[in-house]
Design a protein around this motif. Sequence first.
Motif, PDB file in Angstrom:
ATOM      1  N   LEU A 199      -5.515  -4.826  -4.350  1.00 29.65           N
ATOM      2  CA  LEU A 199      -5.305  -4.255  -3.011  1.00 29.65           C
ATOM      3  C   LEU A 199      -7.044  -4.063  -2.809  1.00 29.65           C
ATOM      4  O   LEU A 199      -7.439  -3.259  -3.688  1.00 29.65           O
ATOM      5  N   ARG A 200      -7.619  -4.479  -1.726  1.00 29.07           N
ATOM      6  CA  ARG A 200      -8.938  -4.398  -1.584  1.00 29.07           C
ATOM      7  C   ARG A 200      -9.099  -3.617  -0.022  1.00 29.07           C
ATOM      8  O   ARG A 200      -8.569  -4.362   0.647  1.00 29.07           O
ATOM      9  N   LEU A 201      -9.705  -2.614  -0.134  1.00 28.06           N
ATOM     10  CA  LEU A 201      -9.738  -1.874   0.884  1.00 28.06           C
ATOM     11  C   LEU A 201     -11.166  -1.389   1.295  1.00 28.06           C
ATOM     12  O   LEU A 201     -11.963  -0.993   0.572  1.00 28.06           O
ATOM     13  N   TYR A 202     -11.668  -1.921   2.604  1.00 31.83           N
ATOM     14  CA  TYR A 202     -13.147  -1.759   3.109  1.00 31.83           C
ATOM     15  C   TYR A 202     -13.044  -0.797   4.298  1.00 31.83           C
ATOM     16  O   TYR A 202     -12.017  -1.130   5.249  1.00 31.83           O
ATOM     17  N   GLY A 222     -16.022   4.070   1.650  1.00 31.19           N
ATOM     18  CA  GLY A 222     -16.408   2.936   2.151  1.00 31.19           C
ATOM     19  C   GLY A 222     -15.365   1.640   1.545  1.00 31.19           C
ATOM     20  O   GLY A 222     -15.028   0.839   2.277  1.00 31.19           O
ATOM     21  N   GLU A 223     -15.159   1.946   0.256  1.00 31.61           N
ATOM     22  CA  GLU A 223     -14.296   0.602  -0.618  1.00 31.61           C
ATOM     23  C   GLU A 223     -13.373   1.293  -1.660  1.00 31.61           C
ATOM     24  O   GLU A 223     -13.753   2.344  -2.083  1.00 31.61           O
ATOM     25  N   LEU A 224     -12.360   0.566  -1.706  1.00 29.96           N
ATOM     26  CA  LEU A 224     -11.336   1.035  -2.965  1.00 29.96           C
ATOM     27  C   LEU A 224     -10.681  -0.552  -3.339  1.00 29.96           C
ATOM     28  O   LEU A 224     -10.092  -1.125  -2.484  1.00 29.96           O
ATOM     29  N   VAL A 225     -10.485  -0.474  -4.722  1.00 29.08           N
ATOM     30  CA  VAL A 225      -9.779  -1.475  -5.304  1.00 29.08           C
ATOM     31  C   VAL A 225      -8.713  -1.107  -6.153  1.00 29.08           C
ATOM     32  O   VAL A 225      -9.058  -0.264  -7.088  1.00 29.08           O
ATOM     33  N   LEU A 226      -7.647  -1.702  -5.930  1.00 25.91           N
ATOM     34  CA  LEU A 226      -6.411  -1.144  -6.598  1.00 25.91           C
ATOM     35  C   LEU A 226      -5.886  -2.530  -7.328  1.00 25.91           C
ATOM     36  O   LEU A 226      -5.428  -3.258  -6.473  1.00 25.91           O
ATOM     37  N   ASP A 227      -5.701  -2.703  -8.677  1.00 24.25           N
ATOM     38  CA  ASP A 227      -5.336  -3.838  -9.205  1.00 24.25           C
ATOM     39  C   ASP A 227      -4.102  -3.291 -10.246  1.00 24.25           C
ATOM     40  O   ASP A 227      -3.888  -2.255 -10.322  1.00 24.25           O
ATOM     41  N   ASN A 228      -3.377  -4.257 -10.855  1.00 23.25           N
ATOM     42  CA  ASN A 228      -2.250  -4.062 -11.805  1.00 23.25           C
ATOM     43  C   ASN A 228      -1.190  -3.331 -10.776  1.00 23.25           C
ATOM     44  O   ASN A 228      -0.634  -2.363 -11.133  1.00 23.25           O
ATOM     45  N   LEU A 229      -1.096  -3.793  -9.648  1.00 23.42           N
ATOM     46  CA  LEU A 229       0.105  -3.020  -8.548  1.00 23.42           C
ATOM     47  C   LEU A 229       1.585  -3.416  -9.252  1.00 23.42           C
ATOM     48  O   LEU A 229       1.721  -4.446  -9.789  1.00 23.42           O
ATOM     49  N   LYS A 230       2.107  -2.245  -9.271  1.00 25.15           N
ATOM     50  CA  LYS A 230       3.534  -2.386  -9.815  1.00 25.15           C
ATOM     51  C   LYS A 230       4.450  -3.258  -8.735  1.00 25.15           C
ATOM     52  O   LYS A 230       4.271  -2.850  -7.569  1.00 25.15           O
ATOM     53  N   PRO A 231       5.458  -3.874  -8.854  1.00 23.28           N
ATOM     54  CA  PRO A 231       6.413  -4.655  -8.081  1.00 23.28           C
ATOM     55  C   PRO A 231       7.004  -3.556  -7.055  1.00 23.28           C
ATOM     56  O   PRO A 231       7.320  -2.394  -7.687  1.00 23.28           O
ATOM     57  N   GLY A 232       7.328  -3.798  -6.010  1.00 24.25           N
ATOM     58  CA  GLY A 232       7.979  -2.793  -5.060  1.00 24.25           C
ATOM     59  C   GLY A 232       7.180  -2.549  -4.007  1.00 24.25           C
ATOM     60  O   GLY A 232       6.137  -3.102  -3.619  1.00 24.25           O
ATOM     61  N   GLN A 233       7.818  -1.556  -3.176  1.00 26.44           N
ATOM     62  CA  GLN A 233       7.098  -1.370  -1.618  1.00 26.44           C
ATOM     63  C   GLN A 233       6.139  -0.247  -2.177  1.00 26.44           C
ATOM     64  O   GLN A 233       6.461   0.730  -2.905  1.00 26.44           O
ATOM     65  N   HIS A 234       4.900  -0.102  -1.496  1.00 30.25           N
ATOM     66  CA  HIS A 234       3.879   0.912  -1.374  1.00 30.25           C
ATOM     67  C   HIS A 234       3.445   1.051  -0.075  1.00 30.25           C
ATOM     68  O   HIS A 234       3.603   0.606   0.874  1.00 30.25           O
ATOM     69  N   SER A 235       2.879   2.296  -0.011  1.00 32.80           N
ATOM     70  CA  SER A 235       2.163   2.862   1.379  1.00 32.80           C
ATOM     71  C   SER A 235       0.636   3.274   0.987  1.00 32.80           C
ATOM     72  O   SER A 235       0.632   3.649  -0.181  1.00 32.80           O
ATOM     73  N   LEU A 236      -0.001   3.204   2.167  1.00 28.29           N
ATOM     74  CA  LEU A 236      -1.453   3.631   1.864  1.00 28.29           C
ATOM     75  C   LEU A 236      -1.753   4.250   3.233  1.00 28.29           C
ATOM     76  O   LEU A 236      -1.552   3.675   4.555  1.00 28.29           O
ATOM     77  N   LYS A 237      -2.514   5.426   3.210  1.00 26.93           N
ATOM     78  CA  LYS A 237      -3.042   6.112   4.462  1.00 26.93           C
ATOM     79  C   LYS A 237      -4.419   6.523   4.257  1.00 26.93           C
ATOM     80  O   LYS A 237      -4.757   6.912   3.147  1.00 26.93           O
ATOM     81  N   VAL A 238      -5.385   5.910   5.124  1.00 30.49           N
ATOM     82  CA  VAL A 238      -6.859   6.346   5.042  1.00 30.49           C
ATOM     83  C   VAL A 238      -7.239   7.089   6.364  1.00 30.49           C
ATOM     84  O   VAL A 238      -6.685   6.584   7.452  1.00 30.49           O
ATOM     85  N   THR A 239      -7.983   8.198   6.155  1.00 30.04           N
ATOM     86  CA  THR A 239      -8.226   8.960   7.172  1.00 30.04           C
ATOM     87  C   THR A 239      -9.893   9.101   7.175  1.00 30.04           C
ATOM     88  O   THR A 239     -10.429   9.119   6.209  1.00 30.04           O
ATOM     89  N   GLY A 240     -10.477   9.393   8.265  1.00 36.02           N
ATOM     90  CA  GLY A 240     -12.036   9.634   8.029  1.00 36.02           C
ATOM     91  C   GLY A 240     -12.273  10.483   9.753  1.00 36.02           C
ATOM     92  O   GLY A 240     -11.276  10.722  10.592  1.00 36.02           O
ATOM     93  N   PRO A 241     -13.426  10.551   9.828  1.00 41.56           N
ATOM     94  CA  PRO A 241     -14.099  11.172  11.020  1.00 41.56           C
ATOM     95  C   PRO A 241     -13.528  10.594  12.478  1.00 41.56           C
ATOM     96  O   PRO A 241     -14.016   9.415  12.651  1.00 41.56           O
TER      97      PRO A 241
END
Length: 691
Positions: A199-202, A222-241
Amino acid sequence: MDRSQETLPALDELRLIRQEARHTRSLNMLRRQFDRLQNVRRLYIDDFNVQVLVADIHQEIVERARYLRGESPASALTPEETYELFPEEPPPSHQAPAHQTPASGAFDDEPEAAEIPPEVPRLDPKTWQIAVGLAVFLTVLVLAAFFYLIQTARKINFKDDSVAATAAPQADSGKPKAAAISTPAAVSGPAPVAMTPTLRLYTDLVPGAVVFDDQPPRDIDGELVLDNLKPGQHSLKVTGPGGMAAFRFEVTGNAAPRAIGAPFVSNALAVLVSVENGHGRLVTNAEHSSILLDGKDAGQVDAKGLALPDLGKNEHDLRVVQDKDHQRFVLTYTPAPALTAYVKSDPSIGTLVLTAGQDDVDVYIENVLYRRKTAHGQLRVSLHAGKYNIRVHKDGFADPPPSTVDIKKTEETELQFHMRPVAPELATLQIKGGLPGMLVSIDKDTQATVGPDGVAQIANIKTGDHTIELRHDEYAPRKFVGTFHAGETTLLSGSDIALEKLTEQSKTVPAPAAGTDAPKTETAATPPTNPETSTLAPAGPPLRSEKVLKGGGFVPYGTPKSPGRYTFQAQGRLGGFLKRGKLQWYAGYQDGQNYVLFVLDGKRITAREVRDGKSLEQRRVAFPVDSDEWVQVDLAVKADTISVRARTTDGTWSDIVAVISPGRDFTQDRVGVYVPDKDEVAVANFHFTSH
């Protein structure tokens, strides 16, 4: 003007840097390209797309440097240059000793020289010194050469089976053998890229925070990289100004993560692109938007997303188009199966600044009541760009005409409404049981005469305080001030409208003038135990109906049995002299353990509720009065609420408190005056009006 046009020179420069970095074979040239890349990063620090591309090229330069330095050790940089380009390497001043390597640690100690057999003739001291010096010189030379080669290698893994042993030359059979020294294995290419789901987040919501699944929040710049993700469902939430985005995705085996449904956002735009083997799928919260890929129409995205075939291994110019709004992203290639998420603050949001000049005004946007009301006469609302129909409403004010406002993105749009109060509601005065022929006047203007049936009525009286005067031949006139409430009929009868004949004037005891002592004698009038219905109460010192109560505890004036309003005047006394004594009255009296008491001590009024014998102070309001002043009290009783306000003779009304007790029915309880032992209280014109 499309802001993306401003970044075209930067994108061209970045493409040139990438091309040169891929073909250069000199670390010095690669260093110059690295400096040019950092310069672009600083010049376009606020440009989301430029920063994404800079991050990718930065990684390529690092991988290219690793490749070049592993392929040709002899042409590698000096230790000083190595540390300058790769600061994670130890600086020259902290180099490992000559008999150690940074990767594998110390070398094995050199084997001791073989023992010379007795039959071998020994060398004379001079020959021995020459041999030893030559051996030391050759050893130092070999070690220095290997030390130089080792320091130019970066993070090389040594294997036992790749160790090559070399022997130093010997002057003759009696010279010691050189120790075996390990040599590093050469790196044949760039480090392999992870091929696990990524997962690459910008985002430009910086400074921000991101929450992945149920993990604690982490900062993101500004950016985040998550590799080696495990199988299944995931959630992600990003907040800022000023913005937020949240989405869910699923990982299946080594396939690219796929978004589950559309992302949920607030003041932001989220674009999710899942790519694997050159084919992708785009999902966004901006449904029904047109997607342009490298300037060509790729289709319109709906709730299920949009397929992006034939992406290949190149980077692409991706645009999300809504009406005239173009949002541009750079979709970079990665060999790993990846889900790339772009979260961008929504530039299509504008601000409505509504001014009404009144608090608690209801605001309707497209005939839908907004969740907040005006505060300090103003309300600010964030809206998507477009035209909206706005109207406002507040009780007691005429509704101004609705207005249409055009909200523009990234701008504040002001809208003003002028709230004008409606015409004041009116009240009515009614006389029953009056002397036929008695003249009734209000403020010396409006007049009515009591008919033979003893009834008179005056309508269309403005709410507020008015002076009422009663006149009749052979009777002393009577004048007092009454308070009228909107929509209510004030009824006067009985003792309220009783006049005294002129021959009996000497029996009347007028109320004390300001600054004088109270008369020693009491009037014959007494407060009614079942008062006539009326909301009238004089504002000044009463002319009659005065009763002086001496210490006797709770003195009841009746039980309402229905919602209504009590009005009366009172004056605290002690020993017959006007002093700043306490004035106390009560309501909701069930017994000595349950009631609501109001205490005026000359400085303030305190409301206190006694429940099951426990006293709880509800409110304390400043209310300074002089010792000789009469106080007018207006006490409204409802099923579960008691509201009180008070004022002095020439003052304004002060709201004291509204005591609310769910489950109680105050209308079934007693109301009266509390007179402590040895105290005296004068009460006049005690009235009750049923609602």
